[in-house]
Motif scaffolding. Structure first.
Motif, PDB file in Angstrom:
ATOM      1  N   LEU A 112      88.052 -11.345 -15.702  1.00 11.67           N
ATOM      2  CA  LEU A 112      86.828 -10.336 -15.642  1.00 11.67           C
ATOM      3  C   LEU A 112      87.755  -9.029 -15.245  1.00 11.67           C
ATOM      4  CD1 LEU A 112      83.511 -11.362 -15.785  1.00 11.67           C
ATOM      5  CD2 LEU A 112      84.971 -11.738 -17.700  1.00 11.67           C
ATOM      6  N   PHE A 113      88.237  -9.350 -14.458  1.00  3.70           N
ATOM      7  CA  PHE A 113      88.745  -7.680 -14.288  1.00  3.70           C
ATOM      8  C   PHE A 113      89.887  -7.554 -15.216  1.00  3.70           C
ATOM      9  CE2 PHE A 113      92.332  -5.562 -11.571  1.00  3.70           C
ATOM     10  CZ  PHE A 113      91.841  -4.418 -11.556  1.00  3.70           C
ATOM     11  N   PHE A 114      90.999  -9.100 -14.805  1.00  9.44           N
ATOM     12  CA  PHE A 114      92.308  -8.679 -15.189  1.00  9.44           C
ATOM     13  C   PHE A 114      92.347  -8.056 -17.247  1.00  9.44           C
ATOM     14  CE2 PHE A 114      93.448 -10.236 -11.577  1.00  9.44           C
ATOM     15  CZ  PHE A 114      94.924  -8.895 -12.037  1.00  9.44           C
ATOM     16  N   ALA A 115      91.595  -9.281 -17.280  1.00 14.18           N
ATOM     17  CA  ALA A 115      90.308  -9.133 -18.953  1.00 14.18           C
ATOM     18  C   ALA A 115      90.190  -7.472 -19.320  1.00 14.18           C
ATOM     19  CB  ALA A 115      89.477 -10.104 -19.539  1.00 14.18           C
ATOM     20  N   PHE A 116      89.355  -7.237 -19.215  1.00 13.72           N
ATOM     21  CA  PHE A 116      88.732  -5.922 -18.802  1.00 13.72           C
ATOM     22  C   PHE A 116      89.537  -4.757 -18.988  1.00 13.72           C
ATOM     23  CE2 PHE A 116      84.320  -7.683 -17.925  1.00 13.72           C
ATOM     24  CZ  PHE A 116      84.148  -8.245 -18.815  1.00 13.72           C
ATOM     25  N   MET A 117      90.424  -4.871 -17.559  1.00 15.40           N
ATOM     26  CA  MET A 117      91.189  -3.907 -17.463  1.00 15.40           C
ATOM     27  C   MET A 117      92.308  -3.503 -19.099  1.00 15.40           C
ATOM     28  SD  MET A 117      90.060  -2.454 -15.209  1.00 15.40           S
ATOM     29  CE  MET A 117      91.103  -0.740 -15.063  1.00 15.40           C
ATOM     30  N   PHE A 118      93.070  -5.048 -19.397  1.00 14.00           N
ATOM     31  CA  PHE A 118      93.678  -4.900 -20.063  1.00 14.00           C
ATOM     32  C   PHE A 118      92.867  -4.392 -21.514  1.00 14.00           C
ATOM     33  CE2 PHE A 118      95.347  -7.746 -24.448  1.00 14.00           C
ATOM     34  CZ  PHE A 118      96.425  -7.190 -23.965  1.00 14.00           C
ATOM     35  N   LEU A 119      92.154  -4.569 -22.023  1.00 14.82           N
ATOM     36  CA  LEU A 119      91.451  -4.494 -23.168  1.00 14.82           C
ATOM     37  C   LEU A 119      91.895  -2.640 -23.340  1.00 14.82           C
ATOM     38  CD1 LEU A 119      89.090  -6.795 -23.467  1.00 14.82           C
ATOM     39  CD2 LEU A 119      91.065  -6.727 -25.317  1.00 14.82           C
ATOM     40  N   GLY A 120      90.505  -1.961 -22.268  1.00 19.75           N
ATOM     41  CA  GLY A 120      90.316  -1.186 -21.701  1.00 19.75           C
ATOM     42  C   GLY A 120      91.472   0.176 -21.663  1.00 19.75           C
ATOM     43  N   PHE A 121      93.134  -0.199 -21.531  1.00 19.43           N
ATOM     44  CA  PHE A 121      94.558  -0.006 -21.388  1.00 19.43           C
ATOM     45  C   PHE A 121      94.896   0.080 -22.701  1.00 19.43           C
ATOM     46  CE2 PHE A 121      94.617   0.569 -16.896  1.00 19.43           C
ATOM     47  CZ  PHE A 121      94.883   0.920 -16.402  1.00 19.43           C
ATOM     48  N   ASP A 122      94.450  -0.911 -23.997  1.00 17.41           N
ATOM     49  CA  ASP A 122      94.787  -1.095 -24.754  1.00 17.41           C
ATOM     50  C   ASP A 122      94.521  -0.775 -25.463  1.00 17.41           C
ATOM     51  OD1 ASP A 122      95.978  -2.127 -27.064  1.00 17.41           O
ATOM     52  OD2 ASP A 122      94.132  -4.029 -27.393  1.00 17.41           O
ATOM     53  N   GLU A 123      93.142  -0.048 -25.174  1.00 18.12           N
ATOM     54  CA  GLU A 123      92.510   1.281 -26.421  1.00 18.12           C
ATOM     55  C   GLU A 123      92.622   2.301 -25.933  1.00 18.12           C
ATOM     56  OE1 GLU A 123      88.860   1.697 -27.699  1.00 18.12           O
ATOM     57  OE2 GLU A 123      90.393  -0.053 -28.782  1.00 18.12           O
ATOM     58  N   LEU A 124      93.382   2.936 -24.553  1.00 19.85           N
ATOM     59  CA  LEU A 124      94.549   3.810 -24.241  1.00 19.85           C
ATOM     60  C   LEU A 124      96.083   3.853 -24.632  1.00 19.85           C
ATOM     61  CD1 LEU A 124      92.776   5.059 -21.055  1.00 19.85           C
ATOM     62  CD2 LEU A 124      91.884   6.472 -23.362  1.00 19.85           C
ATOM     63  N   LEU A 125      96.480   3.003 -24.875  1.00 15.26           N
ATOM     64  CA  LEU A 125      98.341   2.355 -24.428  1.00 15.26           C
ATOM     65  C   LEU A 125      98.982   2.322 -25.929  1.00 15.26           C
ATOM     66  CD1 LEU A 125      98.935   2.614 -21.079  1.00 15.26           C
ATOM     67  CD2 LEU A 125      98.609   4.483 -22.489  1.00 15.26           C
ATOM     68  N   GLN A 126      97.309   1.489 -26.844  1.00 12.86           N
ATOM     69  CA  GLN A 126      97.841   0.832 -27.876  1.00 12.86           C
ATOM     70  C   GLN A 126      99.155  -0.692 -27.748  1.00 12.86           C
ATOM     71  OE1 GLN A 126      98.240   4.024 -31.100  1.00 12.86           O
ATOM     72  NE2 GLN A 126      97.531   5.419 -29.933  1.00 12.86           N
ATOM     73  N   PHE A 127      98.814  -1.158 -27.042  1.00 12.82           N
ATOM     74  CA  PHE A 127      99.228  -2.505 -27.290  1.00 12.82           C
ATOM     75  C   PHE A 127      99.461  -2.931 -28.186  1.00 12.82           C
ATOM     76  CE2 PHE A 127      97.513  -2.012 -22.055  1.00 12.82           C
ATOM     77  CZ  PHE A 127      98.915  -1.720 -21.901  1.00 12.82           C
ATOM     78  N   HIS A 128      98.215  -3.378 -28.987  1.00 12.96           N
ATOM     79  CA  HIS A 128      98.403  -4.312 -30.465  1.00 12.96           C
ATOM     80  C   HIS A 128      98.615  -3.387 -30.808  1.00 12.96           C
ATOM     81  CE1 HIS A 128      94.240  -2.409 -30.881  1.00 12.96           C
ATOM     82  NE2 HIS A 128      94.668  -2.527 -31.557  1.00 12.96           N
ATOM     83  N   GLU A 129      98.444  -2.120 -31.625  1.00 10.73           N
ATOM     84  CA  GLU A 129      99.114  -1.744 -32.099  1.00 10.73           C
ATOM     85  C   GLU A 129     100.831  -1.956 -31.983  1.00 10.73           C
ATOM     86  OE1 GLU A 129      94.486   0.952 -32.119  1.00 10.73           O
ATOM     87  OE2 GLU A 129      96.555   0.145 -30.594  1.00 10.73           O
ATOM     88  N   ARG A 130     101.241  -1.363 -31.506  1.00  4.26           N
ATOM     89  CA  ARG A 130     102.566  -1.546 -31.173  1.00  4.26           C
ATOM     90  C   ARG A 130     103.187  -2.820 -31.286  1.00  4.26           C
ATOM     91  NH1 ARG A 130     104.201   3.254 -28.021  1.00  4.26           N
ATOM     92  NH2 ARG A 130     102.096   4.290 -27.506  1.00  4.26           N
ATOM     93  N   ALA A 131     102.286  -3.747 -31.162  1.00  3.61           N
ATOM     94  CA  ALA A 131     102.510  -5.427 -31.083  1.00  3.61           C
ATOM     95  C   ALA A 131     102.790  -5.439 -32.618  1.00  3.61           C
ATOM     96  CB  ALA A 131     102.495  -5.924 -30.100  1.00  3.61           C
ATOM     97  N   GLY A 132     102.197  -4.957 -33.264  1.00  2.49           N
ATOM     98  CA  GLY A 132     101.764  -5.292 -34.804  1.00  2.49           C
ATOM     99  C   GLY A 132     103.210  -4.625 -34.907  1.00  2.49           C
TER     100      GLY A 132
END
Length: 230
Positions: free
Chosen positions: A99-119
């Protein structure tokens, strides 16, 4: 497989009966009211000449910031729980580490836009299916089934502590509503984006609440010995 899950869930529910945590109702009501007031403030307080949904469509708006705070808080609570379980050699340690890794990924995804960049990268290689606006939307939708599978496999351990999986399931429901609005409203409107992002924020709130209740459950179930008292 079914027998294994049933046995583990029964074991966890028996363990859960011996845990008494503070009244979660007041905590939930307080944080939900805070979140709703925050959403209202995000509608009212906008830049001069900015659209009414500025904070809901701008990646640097207040909604994205608070969503990241909720998710990173959930990660911090999960990490704290993992540390407690390691100290007492509790078998739930991997539950909290995942859960720690999952939530931290999602949190940084919000700030650094991982899925937008990947898209955008995928879009340069291949066009998205016609029923979707972009690969960004497809990636976001994929988060849902992945989260649901995670909840399914972690459920036997998650139910050991009061209100953890209940809050996580509420978070999934809010995320489903968010994704449904995002994928069905074409074109997006001011109202649809406000509702869409508001439900995403509520999803983050309940993930943070679930992680917090898990930490409380751990602290209440293990004796915390202070060397100064001995």
């Amino acid at each position: 497989m079914t027998g294994y899950f049933t046995e583990k869930i029964k074991e966890s529910l028996d363990y859960r009966k011996n845990i008494v945590v503070p009244n979660f109702v007041y905590i939930t009501i307080f944080l939900t009211i805070f979140t709703l007031l925050y959403i209202f403030a995000s509608i009212v307080i906008i830049p001069k000449n900015g659209p009414q949904n500025f904070n809901f469509i701008n990646e640097r708006g207040t909604i994205t910031v608070m969503s990241a705070i909720f998710l990173i808080s959930a990660g911090a609570f999960s990490l704290s729980s993992a540390i407690v379980t390691l100290k007492y050699k509790d078998k739930c340690k991997w539950f909290w580490v995942i859960l720690f890794f999952a939530f931290m990924f999602l949190g940084f995804d919000e700030l650094l836009q991982f899925h937008e960049r990947a898209g955008r990268i995928i879009h340069n290689i291949i066009e998205p299916p016609s029923i979707f606006r972009s690969w960004n939307d497809i990636i976001v939708i994929m988060y849902g089934p992945i989260a649901l599978m995670g909840i399914f496999f972690l459920f036997p351990l998650g139910v050991r502590y009061p209100m953890v999986m209940e809050f996580f399931l509420m978070a999934f429901i809010f995320y489903f509503i968010h994704t449904f609005i995002d994928s069905t409203f074409q074109p997006r409107t001011v109202s649809s984006t406000i509702f869409e992002e508001s439900f995403k924020l509520l999803s983050g709130e309940f993930l943070a609440l679930g992680s917090f209740m898990g930490l409380l459950g751990l602290l209440w179930s293990f004796p915390i010995n202070n060397p100064a008292d001995s």
